[in-house]
Write a protein that holds these residues in place. Structure first.
Motif, PDB file in Angstrom:
ATOM      1  N   CYS A 104     -40.707  78.594 -56.870  1.00  0.00           N
ATOM      2  CA  CYS A 104     -41.112  77.482 -56.013  1.00  0.00           C
ATOM      3  C   CYS A 104     -40.101  76.355 -56.237  1.00  0.00           C
ATOM      4  CB  CYS A 104     -42.534  77.036 -56.327  1.00  0.00           C
ATOM      5  SG  CYS A 104     -42.770  76.480 -58.008  1.00  0.00           S
ATOM      6  N   SER A 105     -40.319  75.220 -55.612  1.00  0.00           N
ATOM      7  CA  SER A 105     -39.374  74.118 -55.769  1.00  0.00           C
ATOM      8  C   SER A 105     -39.729  73.281 -56.990  1.00  0.00           C
ATOM      9  CB  SER A 105     -39.368  73.240 -54.521  1.00  0.00           C
ATOM     10  OG  SER A 105     -40.576  72.526 -54.439  1.00  0.00           O
ATOM     11  N   LYS A 106     -38.745  72.550 -57.499  1.00  0.00           N
ATOM     12  CA  LYS A 106     -38.999  71.708 -58.664  1.00  0.00           C
ATOM     13  C   LYS A 106     -39.919  70.549 -58.301  1.00  0.00           C
ATOM     14  CE  LYS A 106     -34.726  69.082 -58.197  1.00  0.00           C
ATOM     15  NZ  LYS A 106     -33.504  68.667 -58.856  1.00  0.00           N
ATOM     16  N   LYS A 107     -39.904  70.129 -57.056  1.00  0.00           N
ATOM     17  CA  LYS A 107     -40.807  69.077 -56.593  1.00  0.00           C
ATOM     18  C   LYS A 107     -42.263  69.560 -56.624  1.00  0.00           C
ATOM     19  CE  LYS A 107     -41.112  64.986 -54.679  1.00  0.00           C
ATOM     20  NZ  LYS A 107     -40.643  63.788 -55.320  1.00  0.00           N
ATOM     21  N   THR A 108     -42.486  70.827 -56.298  1.00  0.00           N
ATOM     22  CA  THR A 108     -43.826  71.399 -56.347  1.00  0.00           C
ATOM     23  C   THR A 108     -44.346  71.406 -57.779  1.00  0.00           C
ATOM     24  OG1 THR A 108     -43.336  72.796 -54.455  1.00  0.00           O
ATOM     25  CG2 THR A 108     -45.193  73.451 -55.822  1.00  0.00           C
ATOM     26  N   VAL A 109     -43.507  71.808 -58.717  1.00  0.00           N
ATOM     27  CA  VAL A 109     -43.897  71.812 -60.125  1.00  0.00           C
ATOM     28  C   VAL A 109     -44.213  70.398 -60.571  1.00  0.00           C
ATOM     29  CG1 VAL A 109     -43.095  72.277 -62.475  1.00  0.00           C
ATOM     30  CG2 VAL A 109     -42.583  73.882 -60.649  1.00  0.00           C
ATOM     31  N   TRP A 110     -43.385  69.461 -60.167  1.00  0.00           N
ATOM     32  CA  TRP A 110     -43.594  68.059 -60.543  1.00  0.00           C
ATOM     33  C   TRP A 110     -44.913  67.541 -59.992  1.00  0.00           C
ATOM     34  CZ3 TRP A 110     -42.647  64.684 -63.914  1.00  0.00           C
ATOM     35  CH2 TRP A 110     -42.734  63.325 -63.659  1.00  0.00           C
ATOM     36  N   ARG A 111     -45.238  67.890 -58.731  1.00  0.00           N
ATOM     37  CA  ARG A 111     -46.501  67.458 -58.119  1.00  0.00           C
ATOM     38  C   ARG A 111     -47.709  68.022 -58.867  1.00  0.00           C
ATOM     39  NH1 ARG A 111     -44.600  69.314 -52.985  1.00  0.00           N
ATOM     40  NH2 ARG A 111     -43.266  67.716 -52.127  1.00  0.00           N
ATOM     41  N   VAL A 112     -47.629  69.305 -59.243  1.00  0.00           N
ATOM     42  CA  VAL A 112     -48.739  69.934 -59.964  1.00  0.00           C
ATOM     43  C   VAL A 112     -48.953  69.239 -61.302  1.00  0.00           C
ATOM     44  CG1 VAL A 112     -49.461  72.044 -61.145  1.00  0.00           C
ATOM     45  CG2 VAL A 112     -48.524  72.171 -58.851  1.00  0.00           C
ATOM     46  N   ARG A 171     -55.196  77.914 -57.501  1.00  0.00           N
ATOM     47  CA  ARG A 171     -55.557  77.443 -58.848  1.00  0.00           C
ATOM     48  C   ARG A 171     -54.865  78.274 -59.921  1.00  0.00           C
ATOM     49  NH1 ARG A 171     -59.907  73.888 -59.199  1.00  0.00           N
ATOM     50  NH2 ARG A 171     -61.102  73.724 -57.286  1.00  0.00           N
ATOM     51  N   GLU A 172     -54.760  79.580 -59.693  1.00  0.00           N
ATOM     52  CA  GLU A 172     -54.110  80.448 -60.675  1.00  0.00           C
ATOM     53  C   GLU A 172     -52.634  80.079 -60.819  1.00  0.00           C
ATOM     54  OE1 GLU A 172     -55.762  81.893 -57.953  1.00  0.00           O
ATOM     55  OE2 GLU A 172     -57.635  82.044 -59.071  1.00  0.00           O
ATOM     56  N   PHE A 173     -51.991  79.772 -59.687  1.00  0.00           N
ATOM     57  CA  PHE A 173     -50.584  79.395 -59.712  1.00  0.00           C
ATOM     58  C   PHE A 173     -50.401  78.084 -60.472  1.00  0.00           C
ATOM     59  CE2 PHE A 173     -46.595  77.889 -57.782  1.00  0.00           C
ATOM     60  CZ  PHE A 173     -45.816  79.018 -57.977  1.00  0.00           C
ATOM     61  N   GLU A 174     -51.304  77.125 -60.241  1.00  0.00           N
ATOM     62  CA  GLU A 174     -51.236  75.848 -60.961  1.00  0.00           C
ATOM     63  C   GLU A 174     -51.461  76.061 -62.451  1.00  0.00           C
ATOM     64  OE1 GLU A 174     -53.700  72.764 -59.465  1.00  0.00           O
ATOM     65  OE2 GLU A 174     -52.797  72.807 -57.480  1.00  0.00           O
ATOM     66  N   GLN A 175     -52.392  76.930 -62.802  1.00  0.00           N
ATOM     67  CA  GLN A 175     -52.664  77.180 -64.218  1.00  0.00           C
ATOM     68  C   GLN A 175     -51.476  77.837 -64.907  1.00  0.00           C
ATOM     69  OE1 GLN A 175     -55.208  76.040 -65.955  1.00  0.00           O
ATOM     70  NE2 GLN A 175     -55.870  75.063 -64.055  1.00  0.00           N
ATOM     71  N   ARG A 176     -50.757  78.698 -64.186  1.00  0.00           N
ATOM     72  CA  ARG A 176     -49.553  79.310 -64.779  1.00  0.00           C
ATOM     73  C   ARG A 176     -48.492  78.259 -65.051  1.00  0.00           C
ATOM     74  NH1 ARG A 176     -47.534  84.269 -61.415  1.00  0.00           N
ATOM     75  NH2 ARG A 176     -48.096  82.893 -59.723  1.00  0.00           N
ATOM     76  N   ILE A 177     -48.329  77.310 -64.124  1.00  0.00           N
ATOM     77  CA  ILE A 177     -47.341  76.247 -64.310  1.00  0.00           C
ATOM     78  C   ILE A 177     -47.725  75.377 -65.500  1.00  0.00           C
ATOM     79  CG2 ILE A 177     -46.445  74.120 -63.290  1.00  0.00           C
ATOM     80  CD1 ILE A 177     -46.487  75.540 -60.595  1.00  0.00           C
ATOM     81  N   ILE A 178     -48.986  75.012 -65.597  1.00  0.00           N
ATOM     82  CA  ILE A 178     -49.431  74.165 -66.701  1.00  0.00           C
ATOM     83  C   ILE A 178     -49.322  74.909 -68.024  1.00  0.00           C
ATOM     84  CG2 ILE A 178     -51.451  73.003 -67.671  1.00  0.00           C
ATOM     85  CD1 ILE A 178     -52.203  72.369 -64.748  1.00  0.00           C
ATOM     86  N   ARG A 207     -48.089  66.204 -62.216  1.00  0.00           N
ATOM     87  CA  ARG A 207     -48.584  64.833 -62.003  1.00  0.00           C
ATOM     88  C   ARG A 207     -50.069  64.849 -61.630  1.00  0.00           C
ATOM     89  NH1 ARG A 207     -46.671  60.324 -63.646  1.00  0.00           N
ATOM     90  NH2 ARG A 207     -47.408  59.287 -61.803  1.00  0.00           N
ATOM     91  N   ARG A 208     -50.469  65.807 -60.819  1.00  0.00           N
ATOM     92  CA  ARG A 208     -51.866  65.913 -60.404  1.00  0.00           C
ATOM     93  C   ARG A 208     -52.780  66.157 -61.602  1.00  0.00           C
ATOM     94  NH1 ARG A 208     -52.006  70.489 -56.957  1.00  0.00           N
ATOM     95  NH2 ARG A 208     -50.650  69.277 -55.636  1.00  0.00           N
TER      96      ARG A 208
END
Length: 91
Positions: free
Chosen positions: A57-65, A27-34, A67-68
């Motif tokens: 990380c990969s650009k696809k991972t960032v895109w998935r986060v 969750r912390e990693f996702e919050q940093r990306i957002i 979109r989620r």
């Protein structure tokens, strides 16, 4: 008699815990990306490849986060400047 002497014991059938890939997406990693994507006007214009390179990380991972969490792909709006003649006509 299978009830008295079963051929297979239940201990042989129960699945053991499996090893998996370590989950990198916390969750912390996702919050940093957002936070990076929504920080300011220039943060919103960052590509997923740029954010991915920053966090390893990969650009696809960032895109998935993104979109989620309800973000979608849009182009930044660029309004053309008004010509002096049009400005005078408005006044």
């Amino acid at each position: 008699d299978p009830v008295c002497r079963p051929l297979l014991l239940n201990g042989y059938i129960i699945n053991a815990p499996r090893t998996r890939r370590k989950i990198k997406m916390t969750r912390e990693f996702e919050q940093r990306i957002i936070k990076k994507a929504t920080s300011d006007r220039y943060g919103r214009e960052k590509s997923s490849a740029y954010i991915a390179a920053k966090y390893g990380c990969s650009k696809k991972t960032v895109w998935r986060v993104l979109r989620r969490h309800g973000y979608r792909k849009i182009e930044p709006i660029r309004k053309p400047c008004l010509l002096p003649e049009i400005k005078e006509a408005r006044l």
